[in-house]
Scaffold this motif. Structure first.
Motif, PDB file in Angstrom:
ATOM      1  N   GLU A   1       5.323   4.694   2.231  1.00 47.81           N
ATOM      2  CA  GLU A   1       5.740   6.004   2.741  1.00 47.81           C
ATOM      3  C   GLU A   1       6.236   5.903   4.180  1.00 47.81           C
ATOM      4  O   GLU A   1       7.229   6.544   4.553  1.00 47.81           O
ATOM      5  CB  GLU A   1       4.576   6.992   2.649  1.00 47.81           C
ATOM      6  CG  GLU A   1       4.235   7.412   1.233  1.00 47.81           C
ATOM      7  CD  GLU A   1       2.986   8.266   1.179  1.00 47.81           C
ATOM      8  OE1 GLU A   1       3.031   9.333   0.562  1.00 47.81           O
ATOM      9  OE2 GLU A   1       1.957   7.864   1.773  1.00 47.81           O
ATOM     10  N   LYS A   2       5.561   5.108   4.990  1.00 49.91           N
ATOM     11  CA  LYS A   2       5.956   4.956   6.384  1.00 49.91           C
ATOM     12  C   LYS A   2       7.339   4.321   6.493  1.00 49.91           C
ATOM     13  O   LYS A   2       8.137   4.699   7.363  1.00 49.91           O
ATOM     14  CB  LYS A   2       4.923   4.123   7.142  1.00 49.91           C
ATOM     15  CG  LYS A   2       3.613   4.856   7.401  1.00 49.91           C
ATOM     16  CD  LYS A   2       2.617   3.973   8.130  1.00 49.91           C
ATOM     17  CE  LYS A   2       1.323   4.739   8.406  1.00 49.91           C
ATOM     18  NZ  LYS A   2       0.311   3.880   9.076  1.00 49.91           N
TER      19      LYS A   2
ATOM     20  N   VAL B   1       0.652   4.015   1.514  1.00 53.43           N
ATOM     21  CA  VAL B   1       0.875   4.563   2.861  1.00 53.43           C
ATOM     22  C   VAL B   1       1.945   3.756   3.589  1.00 53.43           C
ATOM     23  O   VAL B   1       2.805   4.333   4.275  1.00 53.43           O
ATOM     24  CB  VAL B   1      -0.434   4.573   3.671  1.00 53.43           C
ATOM     25  CG1 VAL B   1      -0.183   5.028   5.096  1.00 53.43           C
ATOM     26  CG2 VAL B   1      -1.464   5.479   3.013  1.00 53.43           C
ATOM     27  N   ASP B   2       1.917   2.431   3.436  1.00 50.09           N
ATOM     28  CA  ASP B   2       2.921   1.586   4.084  1.00 50.09           C
ATOM     29  C   ASP B   2       4.308   1.859   3.507  1.00 50.09           C
ATOM     30  O   ASP B   2       5.307   1.864   4.242  1.00 50.09           O
ATOM     31  CB  ASP B   2       2.561   0.108   3.909  1.00 50.09           C
ATOM     32  CG  ASP B   2       1.290  -0.270   4.652  1.00 50.09           C
ATOM     33  OD1 ASP B   2       0.975   0.401   5.654  1.00 50.09           O
ATOM     34  OD2 ASP B   2       0.614  -1.219   4.227  1.00 50.09           O
TER      35      ASP B   2
ATOM     36  N   ASP C   1      -0.318  10.101  -2.845  1.00 49.98           N
ATOM     37  CA  ASP C   1      -0.613  10.296  -1.425  1.00 49.98           C
ATOM     38  C   ASP C   1       0.346  11.329  -0.832  1.00 49.98           C
ATOM     39  O   ASP C   1       1.404  11.617  -1.402  1.00 49.98           O
ATOM     40  CB  ASP C   1      -0.484   8.975  -0.656  1.00 49.98           C
ATOM     41  CG  ASP C   1      -1.016   9.084   0.761  1.00 49.98           C
ATOM     42  OD1 ASP C   1      -2.140   9.617   0.923  1.00 49.98           O
ATOM     43  OD2 ASP C   1      -0.323   8.681   1.705  1.00 49.98           O
TER      44      ASP C   1
ATOM     45  N   LEU D   1       2.074  12.183   2.995  1.00 44.50           N
ATOM     46  CA  LEU D   1       2.261  11.732   4.374  1.00 44.50           C
ATOM     47  C   LEU D   1       3.236  12.661   5.082  1.00 44.50           C
ATOM     48  O   LEU D   1       4.295  12.995   4.555  1.00 44.50           O
ATOM     49  CB  LEU D   1       2.814  10.303   4.398  1.00 44.50           C
ATOM     50  CG  LEU D   1       3.030   9.714   5.799  1.00 44.50           C
ATOM     51  CD1 LEU D   1       1.687   9.430   6.468  1.00 44.50           C
ATOM     52  CD2 LEU D   1       3.871   8.441   5.730  1.00 44.50           C
TER      53      LEU D   1
ATOM     54  N   ARG E   1       0.863  -1.178   0.000  1.00 44.45           N
ATOM     55  CA  ARG E   1       0.000   0.000   0.000  1.00 44.45           C
ATOM     56  C   ARG E   1       0.894   1.221   0.000  1.00 44.45           C
ATOM     57  O   ARG E   1       1.975   1.227   0.602  1.00 44.45           O
ATOM     58  CB  ARG E   1      -0.910   0.019   1.230  1.00 44.45           C
ATOM     59  CG  ARG E   1      -1.933  -1.093   1.287  1.00 44.45           C
ATOM     60  CD  ARG E   1      -2.928  -0.821   2.398  1.00 44.45           C
ATOM     61  NE  ARG E   1      -2.259  -0.449   3.647  1.00 44.45           N
ATOM     62  CZ  ARG E   1      -2.808   0.304   4.590  1.00 44.45           C
ATOM     63  NH1 ARG E   1      -4.017   0.792   4.433  1.00 44.45           N
ATOM     64  NH2 ARG E   1      -2.145   0.570   5.709  1.00 44.45           N
TER      65      ARG E   1
END
Length: 228
Positions: free
Chosen positions: A73-74, A70-71, A97, A99, A68
């Motif tokens: 990016e984290k 978001v994952d 996205d 972040l 994903r």
């Protein structure tokens, strides 16, 4: 082989330029355009110097291992110790996205507005009117409306670079305004206001047409009721 000062200086220059290029256009697997990278670097460097916030652009061909966005990016965010905002685009996944490294950074920019698929308030009103749902009329998107536009063969990279720079500049300018600083390399609002004016006129005509259509429908319904 004799190691001259000139050669040493050249190597240091190349190393410095490589490091500088990767500073704010942190990953680029899509555009590979020096002019695009230069503009991102100038704006990102000035923003960091004046606000202490690093705004980094990630341009991926595809997210690794079907992660994903978001994952991804984290995981990437672990590389940075300073206040950082990531703007990430994955071409093959058609994902965008934003972040921030810490929740407090979101107060400096409007993520929902930037990532809105609707570009103008007039367009938002027309869509809400057609769907008869006025619960969410968020507009002002600076990335997705451009990405959604069709591009001729050979113009796709131009569409990507235009939309992502537009979004990058929007975030940078919002952060700067929130911090009460002026960016010399900011895009400014002149072009955006011109585009907005054209959109207002265009969608204004559409709204006018819809109003006339509704009036005509009501007229025939009233006539039918009078005759029955």
């Amino acid at each position: 082989m004799k190691f001259s000062r000139g050669l040493a200086a050249l190597i240091l220059t190349l190393l410095f330029n490589t490091s500088l290029t990767a500073q704010y256009l942190y990953k680029d697997e899509v555009i590979f355009n020096p002019a695009f990278g230069e503009q991102i670097e100038k704006l990102g460097y000035e923003l960091h110097q004046k606000t202490g916030i690093s705004l980094r652009l990630i341009m991926l061909k595809e997210l690794p291992n079907k992660m994903r966005i978001v994952d991804y990016e984290k995981e990437l965010m672990k590389d940075f110790s300073e206040p950082t905002v990531l703007l990430t685009f994955s071409e093959m996944d058609s994902k965008v996205d934003i972040l921030a490294s810490e929740p407090s950074l979101y107060k400096y920019f409007d993520k929902k507005q930037i990532l809105s698929p609707i570009s103008s308030p007039v367009q938002a009103f027309v869509i809400a009117l057609m769907n008869m749902d006025f619960s969410d009329m968020t507009s002002g998107g600076t990335i997705l409306p451009l990405l959604a536009q069709k591009a001729k063969q050979g113009e796709v990279l131009g569409k990507y670079s235009g939309s992502m720079f537009n979004g990058y500049a929007d975030i940078a300018e919002q952060i700067a305004e929130s911090k009460n600083v002026v960016l010399q390399n900011a895009v400014g609002n002149a072009n955006q206001n011109s585009i907005l004016l054209v959109k207002v006129l265009f969608y204004g005509i559409i709204v006018y047409g819809i109003v006339l259509y509704i009036k005509r429908k009501l007229y025939f319904i009233r006539k039918k009721n009078e005759l029955s």
